[in-house]
Design an enzyme around this catalytic site. Structure first.
Site, short mmCIF file in Angstrom:
data_model
loop_
_atom_site.label_atom_id
_atom_site.label_comp_id
_atom_site.label_asym_id
_atom_site.label_seq_id
_atom_site.Cartn_x
_atom_site.Cartn_y
_atom_site.Cartn_z
N GLY A 129 10.36 -0.90 8.55
CA GLY A 129 10.83 0.48 8.47
C GLY A 129 12.25 0.68 8.00
O GLY A 129 12.74 1.82 8.01
N SER B 219 21.17 3.67 12.68
CA SER B 219 21.60 4.93 12.07
C SER B 219 23.12 5.08 12.07
O SER B 219 23.72 5.51 11.07
CB SER B 219 20.97 6.12 12.80
OG SER B 219 19.58 6.15 12.61
N LYS C 276 10.76 13.75 19.43
CA LYS C 276 10.45 14.41 18.16
C LYS C 276 9.54 15.62 18.31
O LYS C 276 9.57 16.53 17.48
CB LYS C 276 9.82 13.40 17.19
CG LYS C 276 10.79 12.33 16.72
CD LYS C 276 10.17 11.42 15.67
CE LYS C 276 11.18 10.37 15.20
NZ LYS C 276 10.66 9.55 14.10
N GLY D 169 5.09 11.79 17.28
CA GLY D 169 5.75 12.46 16.18
C GLY D 169 5.81 11.65 14.91
O GLY D 169 5.58 12.17 13.80
N ALA D 170 6.11 10.35 15.03
CA ALA D 170 6.17 9.49 13.84
C ALA D 170 4.80 9.37 13.19
O ALA D 170 4.68 9.39 11.96
CB ALA D 170 6.72 8.12 14.22
#
Length: 258
Positions: free
Chosen positions: A232, A18, A67, A130-131
């Site tokens: 991903g 990121s 998350k 969460g994912a």
């Protein structure tokens, strides 16, 4: 002039792309007043201190394992994130935190760019965090049925089965799509060994939300069985762009005050 700070919270996060992605984006857009930082938190309880000590923090992304835990620290939440029960993007306005979920859009966009989604009838989601919830939400928008699989053996959720139960199936023909939504396979986590990958065939699409390494053990074995594989990385790019829109625009989705 104080730079605008954005970032990522999670643990661990050294593997994350990121920071590199946003630094390249800032450079491309000539945004010399923006920074993206990695904030590895030992506990979600450290979040208030991080916010207090980081001047001009505009927002941040959220990754495993926070998350769902982040929900207790929010002032408001977008409707889709509320429905999912997980947040991966937070915007800070007037000291108040609003949670959003861009994972589901990132996943769906990536899936649609790689396969004909209309041919997918059913999916197996590995994980229940969460994912996984974001993936399930995305599949729901396409009327694709799914079940979760997890290492746990006792569940209250009728849509969740254990890996041991899953491996007793003669094959995985009931699933068109298999999605790994756990950290297993990441360089910092043990390799996935709970799934009998011999049951994966050329009829399957295998999507691993992990992008580092480029091919996890699951993807390598699925590839060896002639399955269609997707990692991903494209999802990361897609969800990052959606996060940027949230941080920089005022016409964000309708929010629910918590």
């Amino acid at each position: 002039m104080q730079n605008k700070i954005f970032g990522l919270i999670g643990k661990p996060i050294k593997h994350s792309f990121s920071k590199k992605y946003f630094e390249e984006k800032f450079d491309k857009l000539h945004l010399t007043d923006c920074e993206y930082r990695l904030f590895e938190l030992e506990s979600i309880k450290d979040l208030p201190k991080l916010i207090g000590n980081t001047t001009n923090l505009q927002g941040f992304n959220v990754t495993s394992p926070y998350k769902i835990q982040i929900l207790d620290h929010l002032y408001s939440i977008s409707q889709d994130a509320f429905a999912i029960g997980a947040v991966n993007t937070v915007k800070i306005e007037n000291g108040k935190l609003t949670g959003y979920n861009t994972d589901w859009k990132g996943f769906l966009k990536s899936l649609m760019s790689n396969v004909d989604v209309s041919k997918i009838q059913s999916a197996l989601i590995l994980g229940t965090g969460g994912a996984a919830k974001s993936v399930a939400f995305a599949l729901n928008t396409q009327n694709i049925s799914y079940i979760y699989a997890s290492t746990r053996s006792i569940f209250n959720d009728k849509d969740t089965i254990s890996y041991s139960t899953l491996n007793r199936f003669e094959n995985f023909e009931m699933f068109d799509l298999i999605v790994n939504a756990t950290p297993c396979g990441m360089e910092h986590y043990p390799l996935m060994a709970d799934i009998n990958t011999n049951k994966i065939t050329k009829k399957h699409i295998v999507f691993d939300l992990i992008y580092n390494p480029n091919e996890t053990l699951l993807l390598k074995e699925a590839k060896n069985n002639d399955a269609k594989i997707i990692n991903g990385l494209e999802m990361l790019h897609n969800q990052a762009e959606e996060s940027w829109k949230i941080w920089t625009k005022n016409n964000n989705p309708i929010k629910i005050t918590l």
